[in-house]
Design an enzyme around this catalytic site. Structure first.
Site, PDB file in Angstrom:
ATOM      1  N   CYS A 149      56.606  16.769  19.345  1.00  0.00           N
ATOM      2  CA  CYS A 149      55.347  17.498  19.179  1.00  0.00           C
ATOM      3  C   CYS A 149      55.023  18.411  20.353  1.00  0.00           C
ATOM      4  O   CYS A 149      53.986  19.081  20.347  1.00  0.00           O
ATOM      5  CB  CYS A 149      54.210  16.514  18.926  1.00  0.00           C
ATOM      6  SG  CYS A 149      54.469  15.562  17.403  1.00  0.00           S
ATOM      7  N   HIS A 187      46.029  17.967  24.060  1.00  0.00           N
ATOM      8  CA  HIS A 187      46.914  17.538  22.984  1.00  0.00           C
ATOM      9  C   HIS A 187      46.094  16.789  21.941  1.00  0.00           C
ATOM     10  O   HIS A 187      46.258  17.006  20.745  1.00  0.00           O
ATOM     11  CB  HIS A 187      48.033  16.671  23.548  1.00  0.00           C
ATOM     12  CG  HIS A 187      49.083  16.288  22.561  1.00  0.00           C
ATOM     13  ND1 HIS A 187      49.777  17.222  21.813  1.00  0.00           N
ATOM     14  CD2 HIS A 187      49.564  15.074  22.181  1.00  0.00           C
ATOM     15  CE1 HIS A 187      50.632  16.602  21.022  1.00  0.00           C
ATOM     16  NE2 HIS A 187      50.525  15.300  21.217  1.00  0.00           N
ATOM     17  N   GLU A 233      45.494  10.799  27.966  1.00  0.00           N
ATOM     18  CA  GLU A 233      45.331  12.200  28.349  1.00  0.00           C
ATOM     19  C   GLU A 233      43.975  12.439  29.000  1.00  0.00           C
ATOM     20  O   GLU A 233      43.864  13.205  29.972  1.00  0.00           O
ATOM     21  CB  GLU A 233      45.499  13.100  27.135  1.00  0.00           C
ATOM     22  CG  GLU A 233      45.474  14.579  27.495  1.00  0.00           C
ATOM     23  CD  GLU A 233      45.606  15.499  26.295  1.00  0.00           C
ATOM     24  OE1 GLU A 233      45.840  16.706  26.509  1.00  0.00           O
ATOM     25  OE2 GLU A 233      45.455  15.020  25.148  1.00  0.00           O
ATOM     26  N   LYS A 243      42.856  19.941  17.012  1.00  0.00           N
ATOM     27  CA  LYS A 243      43.458  19.122  15.955  1.00  0.00           C
ATOM     28  C   LYS A 243      42.403  18.482  15.050  1.00  0.00           C
ATOM     29  O   LYS A 243      42.717  18.039  13.949  1.00  0.00           O
ATOM     30  CB  LYS A 243      44.366  18.051  16.550  1.00  0.00           C
ATOM     31  CG  LYS A 243      45.678  18.575  17.121  1.00  0.00           C
ATOM     32  CD  LYS A 243      46.563  17.439  17.593  1.00  0.00           C
ATOM     33  CE  LYS A 243      47.908  17.941  18.121  1.00  0.00           C
ATOM     34  NZ  LYS A 243      47.789  18.586  19.442  1.00  0.00           N
ATOM     35  N   HIS A 260      47.429  17.546  12.950  1.00  0.00           N
ATOM     36  CA  HIS A 260      48.531  17.613  13.920  1.00  0.00           C
ATOM     37  C   HIS A 260      49.721  18.298  13.260  1.00  0.00           C
ATOM     38  O   HIS A 260      50.359  17.743  12.363  1.00  0.00           O
ATOM     39  CB  HIS A 260      48.900  16.204  14.366  1.00  0.00           C
ATOM     40  CG  HIS A 260      49.806  16.156  15.553  1.00  0.00           C
ATOM     41  ND1 HIS A 260      50.431  17.270  16.073  1.00  0.00           N
ATOM     42  CD2 HIS A 260      50.203  15.105  16.335  1.00  0.00           C
ATOM     43  CE1 HIS A 260      51.163  16.916  17.108  1.00  0.00           C
ATOM     44  NE2 HIS A 260      51.041  15.605  17.284  1.00  0.00           N
ATOM     45  N   PHE A 299      56.855  12.430  21.061  1.00  0.00           N
ATOM     46  CA  PHE A 299      57.665  11.216  21.065  1.00  0.00           C
ATOM     47  C   PHE A 299      58.880  11.424  21.979  1.00  0.00           C
ATOM     48  O   PHE A 299      59.457  12.510  22.027  1.00  0.00           O
ATOM     49  CB  PHE A 299      58.151  10.898  19.659  1.00  0.00           C
ATOM     50  CG  PHE A 299      57.104  10.298  18.753  1.00  0.00           C
ATOM     51  CD1 PHE A 299      55.844   9.963  19.216  1.00  0.00           C
ATOM     52  CD2 PHE A 299      57.395  10.057  17.413  1.00  0.00           C
ATOM     53  CE1 PHE A 299      54.887   9.409  18.379  1.00  0.00           C
ATOM     54  CE2 PHE A 299      56.445   9.500  16.559  1.00  0.00           C
ATOM     55  CZ  PHE A 299      55.195   9.180  17.041  1.00  0.00           C
TER      56      PHE A 299
END
Length: 405
Positions: free
Chosen positions: A161, A301, A312, A330, A335, A394
């Site tokens: 991502c 993110h 985060e 998002k 996402h 990931f």
């Protein structure tokens, strides 16, 4: 690295709409766009964020639809807008000085799923001869190069991502090294398929609560429970600032810094202390020669997952900027996986250009552990000089891009 890179073109096709202007309007509206998805019938989660009213045949031509996967089609649409926005003519540019770098996590997953079904029903002879040209992840950058006669470096980045953000960082390095004069960079993803979505659901990564779909993506909220999958593409045209000024191009923003790190912690979970994303932000600041205390905005993110948002948020808080405002777009778009970093980089550029920060959709009660000024409810007018766009993926990939007005 001292080269300053200009963003001279932007192209967007996302759940927030087709084109830069529609995207900005809907992201600033701050309404979640997730909805029931008939194509996900039978999957463990049956809603998503899709590009609205997208007629692929009308957008890229019937022949292109026949021979390309949707992730390539979306990239073609975004690239066309970005190049036109930059005022460049591919018919007259020196293609050897033009590079293409595109990020994608899944590539042509919908083609793979469709062809697997045909194999099970018809055997090997039922499989299309176009399986590999349609599904291989590198085909998106190759197809864009063919479309625009770009014979310079041609790359795909696959950092889950963070892929789209990685692509922009790599493009910046190509310009700084002198390998290219123009780079078309961004990310694309079209992985909203029953199998792919069910895999995320089995991991516990997707929203599984009882709220309506349009309220399911809620970054930094106390009731966040997982992300909502989306699709889309974002493309940027990047040039050295002096080259852009020489041709009197409009400069949306400057790309000043790029930081990339690895958590080296876990296959799917972020480092609980957010150390990797913090290091990426600090590296971007050092690269740009900008003190972290002078960052006015972070497009986070912000996936709406419990672990990511907490980690985060702590990392952003430790930057120590006194006037830092945060958002996660998002909440609106869901996402978009490998495309997210590029789409959100474009939104960050637009925040600098318009001096406006979009709200975080569905944020009704900020998690007490999130000690940040998270914009919600309505867009916020600001005076912005520098902003960061964060991405993570990931495998522990972290990327932060620092833009200046």
């Amino acid at each position: 690295m001292t080269t300053t890179v200009a963003v001279t073109g932007l192209g967007l096709i996302t759940p927030a709409g087709i084109g830069r202007e529609q995207n900005w309007e809907r992201v600033c509206d701050g309404t979640g766009l997730a909805a029931a998805d008939p194509e996900l019938e039978g999957a463990l989660v049956e809603f998503s964020c899709r590009v609205p009213e997208f007629d692929a045949a009308d957008a890229v031509g019937a022949r292109e639809v026949w021979r390309t996967d949707r992730f390539v089609q979306l990239a073609l649409v975004a690239a066309q807008e970005a190049i036109a926005d930059a005022g460049l003519d591919p018919g007259s540019w020196d293609g050897g000085r033009v590079g293409v770098v595109v990020g994608s996590a899944a590539g042509g997953i919908s083609t793979l799923e469709a062809q697997q079904k045909r194999f099970l029903e018809q055997g090997g002879k039922g499989v299309s001869a176009l399986l590999h040209p349609m599904s291989l992840v590198n085909m998106v950058s190759g197809r864009l190069a063919i479309e625009y006669g770009a014979t310079g470096p041609n790359l795909v980045t696959a950092t889950a991502c963070a892929s789209g953000a990685t692509a922009i960082g790599v493009a910046r390095d190509l310009l700084a090294s002198g390998a290219c004069d123009v780079v078309l960079a961004g990310g694309t993803e079209a992985a909203v398929t029953p199998t792919f979505v069910s895999g995320f659901a089995r991991m516990g990564a997707l929203y599984s609560g009882t709220l309506p779909p349009d309220q399911a993506s809620r970054p930094f909220d106390t009731r966040r429970d997982g992300f909502v999958i989306g699709e889309g593409a974002g493309m940027l045209v990047l040039e050295r600032l002096e080259d852009a000024r020489r041709r009197n191009a409009r400069v949306w923003a400057r790309l000043l810094g790029y930081g990339a790190t690895s958590d080296a912690h876990h296959a799917t979970s972020p480092h609980p202390g957010g150390l990797g994303i913090e290091d990426a932000m600090r590296r971007a600041c050092r690269d740009a020669g900008v003190s972290p205390e002078h960052i006015g905005h972070v497009n986070a993110h912000g996936t709406s997952t419990p672990l990511n948002d907490a980690a985060e948020a702590g990392a952003i808080d430790r930057l120590g900027s006194p006037d830092l405002a945060v958002t996660s777009t998002k909440g609106v778009t869901g996402h978009t996986l490998g495309a997210a970093g590029a789409i959100e980089a474009a939104y960050t550029v637009l925040s600098l250009a318009h001096q406006v920060i979009p709200p975080t959709a569905n944020l009704t009660r900020t998690d007490p552990e999130v000690r940040l000024d998270v914009v919600c409810g309505a867009p916020r007018k600001v005076e912005l000089a520098h902003a960061l766009s964060n991405s993570a993926g990931f495998g522990g990939h972290n990327v932060s891009l620092l833009f200046g007005a």
